[in-house]
Design a protein around this motif. Structure first.
Motif, PDB file in Angstrom:
ATOM      1  N   ASN A   1       1.889   4.459  -6.320  1.00  0.00           N
ATOM      2  CA  ASN A   1       1.225   3.463  -5.590  1.00  0.00           C
ATOM      3  C   ASN A   1       1.732   1.871  -5.862  1.00  0.00           C
ATOM      4  O   ASN A   1       1.218   1.330  -5.288  1.00  0.00           O
ATOM      5  N   ALA A   2       2.791   2.073  -6.717  1.00  0.00           N
ATOM      6  CA  ALA A   2       3.425   0.543  -7.139  1.00  0.00           C
ATOM      7  C   ALA A   2       3.773   0.023  -5.926  1.00  0.00           C
ATOM      8  O   ALA A   2       3.541  -1.375  -5.817  1.00  0.00           O
ATOM      9  N   GLU A   3       4.408   0.695  -4.856  1.00  0.00           N
ATOM     10  CA  GLU A   3       5.077  -0.280  -3.986  1.00  0.00           C
ATOM     11  C   GLU A   3       3.745  -0.875  -2.988  1.00  0.00           C
ATOM     12  O   GLU A   3       4.048  -2.102  -2.522  1.00  0.00           O
ATOM     13  N   THR A   4       2.736  -0.291  -2.951  1.00  0.00           N
ATOM     14  CA  THR A   4       1.462  -0.745  -2.246  1.00  0.00           C
ATOM     15  C   THR A   4       1.049  -1.857  -2.924  1.00  0.00           C
ATOM     16  O   THR A   4       0.853  -2.975  -2.295  1.00  0.00           O
ATOM     17  N   TYR A   5       1.182  -1.831  -4.175  1.00  0.00           N
ATOM     18  CA  TYR A   5       0.557  -3.111  -5.199  1.00  0.00           C
ATOM     19  C   TYR A   5       1.656  -4.339  -4.870  1.00  0.00           C
ATOM     20  O   TYR A   5       1.087  -5.447  -4.542  1.00  0.00           O
ATOM     21  N   VAL A   6       2.691  -3.858  -4.821  1.00  0.00           N
ATOM     22  CA  VAL A   6       3.668  -4.967  -4.339  1.00  0.00           C
ATOM     23  C   VAL A   6       3.635  -5.886  -3.069  1.00  0.00           C
ATOM     24  O   VAL A   6       3.542  -6.950  -2.842  1.00  0.00           O
ATOM     25  N   ILE A   7       3.297  -4.881  -2.018  1.00  0.00           N
ATOM     26  CA  ILE A   7       3.001  -5.561  -0.553  1.00  0.00           C
ATOM     27  C   ILE A   7       1.722  -6.353  -0.850  1.00  0.00           C
ATOM     28  O   ILE A   7       1.628  -7.593  -0.359  1.00  0.00           O
TER      29      ILE A   7
END
Length: 451
Positions: free
Chosen positions: A62-68
Motif C-alpha cells: 500500500n505504500a504507493e497509495t500513501y504516496v499518491i
C-alpha cells in the motif's frame, strides 16, 4: 545601493510602532508558512521513504497509495501556504504605497522605489524563514505522534535535510521580494493617484473566466484520465493544483460583486460602511477571508471521506488504510484551518493599521466605537460565509465527474462538510476578533497621523 539601504532604515524608523507591528506580523506569517511547508514536505518524504524500503507486507502493498495521497495533501496545502506567504509581503501595503508615492513625486526613481520594497520585504522573509526552520524543528516531535501505516514516523523519516532547509531560507525571501515588487505597480505608474488615495479600477471579468477554465480543466481531465495510463494520477493531481490556484484569481472579483450587492441592500450605517470598505479594496478583503475560502475548498474535497472509510466487513489491512485516510484528511483540514485563522488575524490587524487615518477621522467626527466594531465584524462575517460555502460548492462541482454529488446526498458527508465549515468560520472569526484591542488602541489616539 547604499542610498537605498540608508533610506530603507529611515523609512522603518519613521513608521513608528505601526511599522514595527506590521513587520512582526509579516515575520510571523512567513514563519508559519515556512514551518508548515517543511512539515508537509517532510511527511511526503516519509511516505516516499517507506515506499522505497517497505518494512512490512502492508507497506509493500500500500505504500504507493500513501504516496499518491500525500501528493494530494501537498497540493491542497501548498496553495494556502504560498498564499499566506505572498500576503505577508503585502502587509501594510497601503501605508507603504503612500510613503513610496510621495518619494516618487519628490523625484525618487522607480528602480529605487522597487529597491526599497525589495530590501524591506526580503529582510522580513529571511527573518520569517529562519524562525520557520526553528519552528519546524520544534514541530517534528509533534508530527511523530500521528500514527500512519500501523506505526509512527520517526524524526529521521520526517527530516527534510539541510539542502531543503537552505532552499527554504533562500526561496522565502525571494517570494517576499517578488510579491512586494509586484504590489508596486500603481506606485510606479501613477504615484499621484496613490498619494490622492484614488480608488483602484474594478477587477476584470476575465478573472471569472480563468477560474472556470481551471475548474473545467480538472473536470475534463477526470473524464479522460483513463487514456493517459500510468500518468493519469500525475495529470489529475496537476490539474487539481491548477484548479485550486485559480480560486485566488477569482476570489477578489467575487468579493467585489458581493460588496455591490451588499451596498444595494444596505439599510443601516454599519452595513453601508462595511459594503463600501469591501468595494473599495476587495483584494484586501480577500486577504482576510481567502484563507477560509481555500480551506473550504479542501473541506469540500474531504467531504467524500465517509464514503471511503465505511465498511464493517473490511479486512484488517483495509481498516488501517481507511483509518489513515480519515486521519490524513482531518490533519490536512486542520492545517488548512490554522492557516486560514493565522492569515485572517494577521491581515485584519494590518488592515486596522492601514486604515488608522480613516478610523481616526471617523472617530473625531463622532462615529461611536461600537459602530466601528460592528462594521469590522460585518466586513468579515458576510464575505466569510459567502466564500466558505461557495468554495466548498466549487470543490463538489469540480469532483462531480468522478463521484457525482454523493457528498451532499450522504448524511455523514454532509454533516462532516457543514461541521468543518462551521468550525472554520468560528476559528477565523475568533482570530479577527482578537484585533479588537488593536482597534481600541488606534481609536484612543486622537492625533491624525499623515501616513
Amino acid at each position: 545601493m547604499k542610498a537605498v539601504l540608508a533610506l530603507a532604515s529611515r523609512l522603518r524608523a519613521a513608521g513608528g510602532s505601526d511599522t514595527r507591528t506590521t513587520t512582526a506580523l509579516a515575520v510571523l506569517a512567513f514563519a508559519v508558512s515556512t514551518a508548515l511547508t517543511l512539515s508537509v514536505v517532510g511527511g511526503l518524504l516519509g511516505f516516499v521513504g517507506r515506499a522505497a524500503a517497505p518494512r512490512t507486507e502492508f507497506e509493500r502493498m500500500n505504500a504507493e497509495t500513501y504516496v499518491i495521497l500525500a501528493w494530494v495533501a501537498l497540493v491542497l496545502l501548498v496553495v494556502p501556504i504560498v498564499t499566506l506567504g505572498a500576503a505577508a509581503a503585502r502587509l501594510g501595503v497601503a501605508r507603504r504605497d503612500a510613503r513610496l508615492a510621495t518619494l516618487r513625486l519628490l523625484g525618487v526613481t522607480p528602480g529605487e522605489v522597487v529597491g526599497l520594497t525589495v530590501v524591506e520585504t526580503a529582510a522580513q522573509g529571511l527573518a520569517g524563514a529562519l524562525a520557520g526552520v526553528v519552528l519546524y524543528g520544534v514541530l517534528l516531535p509533534v508530527w511523530t505522534l500521528v500514527p500512519f501505516m500501523g506505526s509512527h514516523f520517526s524524526v529521521g523519516e520526517l527530516w527534510v535535510g539541510v539542502p531543503a532547509l537552505l532552499v527554504a531560507v533562500l526561496a522565502v525571501p525571494l517570494l517576499a521580494a517578488v510579491s512586494g515588487a509586484i504590489s508596486l505597480r500603481r506606485v510606479i505608474v501613477s504615484p499621484l493617484g496613490v498619494a490622492r488615495r484614488q480608488t483602484p479600477r474594478r477587477l476584470a471579468f476575465v478573472r471569472l473566466l480563468v477560474a472556470l477554465a481551471g475548474l473545467g480543466l480538472f473536470m475534463v481531465m477526470s473524464m479522460v484520465a483513463g487514456q493517459f495510463g500510468p500518468a493519469a494520477i500525475a495529470f489529475l493531481v496537476g490539474s487539481l493544483a491548477v484548479a485550486f490556484a485559480t480560486l485566488n484569481v477569482v476570489g477578489p472579483w467575487v468579493l467585489g460583486l458581493f460588496a455591490r450587492v451588499q451596498l444595494w441592500r444596505a439599510r443601516t450605517p454599519a452595513r453601508l460602511l462595511a459594503a463600501r470598505r469591501l468595494l473599495d479594496d476587495p483584494k484586501a478583503a480577500w486577504r482576510v477571508v481567502g484563507g477560509l475560502g481555500l480551506a473550504g475548498f479542501v473541506a469540500g474535497c474531504l467531504a467524500l471521506l465517509p464514503l471511503f472509510t465505511s465498511g464493517a466487513e473490511a479486512s484488517p489491512d483495509e481498516r488501517i488504510l481507511f483509518d489513515d485516510l480519515a486521519t490524513g484528511g482531518m490533519l490536512t483540514l486542520a492545517i488548512a484551518f490554522v492557516l486560514a485563522a493565522v492569515s485572517a488575524g494577521i491581515a485584519q490587524a494590518s488592515a486596522v493599521l492601514d486604515r488608522r487615518r480613516e478610523l481616526a477621522l471617523q472617530h473625531l467626527a463622532g462615529v461611536p466605537v461600537e459602530l466601528q466594531h460592528e462594521v469590522r465584524r460585518r466586513e468579515v462575517l458576510g464575505p466569510l460565509l459567502f466564500v466558505g460555502v461557495g468554495s466548498a460548492a466549487a470543490a463538489l462541482v469540480m469532483l462531480s465527474p468522478l463521484f457525482g454529488f454523493i457528498a451532499v446526498q450522504d448524511p455523514r458527508s454532509l454533516g462532516l462538510l457543514l461541521g468543518c465549515l462551521a468550525g472554520g468560520v468560528l476559528l477565523v472569526l475568533g482570530a479577527t476578533e482578537a484585533t479588537r484591542p488593536l482597534l481600541r488602541h488606534v481609536l484612543a489616539e486622537p492625533v491624525v497621523r499623515p501616513d
